[in-house]
Design an enzyme around this catalytic site. Structure first.
Site, PDB file in Angstrom:
ATOM      1  CG  PHE A  45     -16.585   6.098  -0.947  1.00 37.12           C
ATOM      2  CD1 PHE A  45     -15.534   5.551  -1.665  1.00 37.12           C
ATOM      3  CD2 PHE A  45     -17.230   5.298  -0.015  1.00 37.12           C
ATOM      4  CE1 PHE A  45     -15.128   4.243  -1.478  1.00 37.12           C
ATOM      5  CE2 PHE A  45     -16.836   3.978   0.184  1.00 37.12           C
ATOM      6  CZ  PHE A  45     -15.784   3.450  -0.549  1.00 37.12           C
ATOM      7  CB  ILE A  69      -5.632   5.719  -0.959  1.00 37.56           C
ATOM      8  CG1 ILE A  69      -5.504   4.198  -1.013  1.00 37.56           C
ATOM      9  CG2 ILE A  69      -4.927   6.265   0.264  1.00 37.56           C
ATOM     10  CD1 ILE A  69      -4.061   3.718  -1.108  1.00 37.56           C
ATOM     11  CB  SER A  70     -10.815   3.319   0.313  1.00 43.97           C
ATOM     12  OG  SER A  70     -11.647   4.009  -0.583  1.00 43.97           O
ATOM     13  CD  GLN A  71     -12.080   3.081   6.684  1.00 41.15           C
ATOM     14  OE1 GLN A  71     -12.695   4.130   6.515  1.00 41.15           O
ATOM     15  NE2 GLN A  71     -12.117   2.396   7.809  1.00 41.15           N
ATOM     16  NE  ARG A  98      -4.216   1.709   2.167  1.00 43.12           N
ATOM     17  CZ  ARG A  98      -4.478   2.688   3.015  1.00 43.12           C
ATOM     18  NH1 ARG A  98      -3.667   2.907   4.040  1.00 43.12           N
ATOM     19  NH2 ARG A  98      -5.542   3.452   2.854  1.00 43.12           N
TER      20      ARG A  98
END
Length: 218
Positions: free
Chosen positions: A210, A68-70, A42
């Site tokens: 989001f 960037i999503s968790q 990541r």
């Protein structure tokens, strides 16, 4: 741009393992998804200044108003999409810098991902090339329109919140396919839409947050 980062704290197996164990405690049970999350670095997909937080369960800025999503949300959406079955052709709407596409590439035979912001698309190309993700195809386009020339997809995943389910995406979903996406503006909910012989079935999963889905390219 050099997308490779170094640093023991970021890249150690122990740091990644802690992320995977946290995902287990958060309810992620699909071992295929967990293995994919463990295998994708990541830290390659964020700026080096944010690297100390990269394996925490937080979303991080990637520029141009995007994030960037968790890790939990990435794992959860892909777990729902997979539903303990092999994935063949998958569409991702909202590539960002390519992290979720890289994870999808570990669990699906073919991944097509679409990004509307050119600088992010260009970074994603570099990141995924460096990872050797040969089964991930990137497109610079308006993701809300999908990729009708490549459909049908047995999985579609959207990394931005829409006010409604785009009809174009529903039309590109194979019978038996699944669409996972957030819906809403101030308050958002993650939804699963399944295409059946008789039509579509929609299930609310959990609250999420989001960035909004925008139209056109930039």
């Amino acid at each position: 741009m050099n997308v490779r980062h170094s640093g023991i704290g970021m890249t150690s197996a122990r740091t990644r393992n802690r992320m995977i164990e946290r995902l287990r405690t958060q309810g992620i049970t699909d071992e295929v998804v967990l293995a994919a999350m463990n295998s994708v670095p990541r830290h390659m997909f964020v700026d080096e200044a944010l690297a100390t937080r990269v394996y925490e369960d937080v979303s991080l800025p990637i520029g141009h108003g995007q994030t960037i999503s968790q890790p939990y949300i990435v794992a959860r959406m892909i777990e729902v999409l997979r539903n303990d079955r092999p994935l063949n052709r998958v569409l991702e709407v909202g590539t960002g810098r390519g992290y979720q596409a890289a994870v999808l590439g570990q669990v699906a035979r073919e991944v097509f991902t679409v990004e509307r912001i050119k600088p992010l698309h260009d970074i994603a190309v570099l990141c995924l090339r460096e990872l050797g993700a040969r089964n991930v195809s990137l497109r610079y386009a308006d993701g809300g329109m999908g990729l009708p020339e490549i459909a049908p997809f047995d999985g579609i995943i959207m990394a931005a919140a829409a006010t409604h389910v785009p009809r174009e995406l529903l039309a590109q979903l194979a019978i038996g396919g699944r669409l996972v996406m957030p819906l809403g503006t101030q308050e958002q909910m993650l939804y699963l839409i399944e295409r059946e012989e008789q039509g579509f079935r929609q299930t609310a999963l959990e609250p999420v947050k989001f960035v909004p889905l925008l139209v056109g390219k930039s």
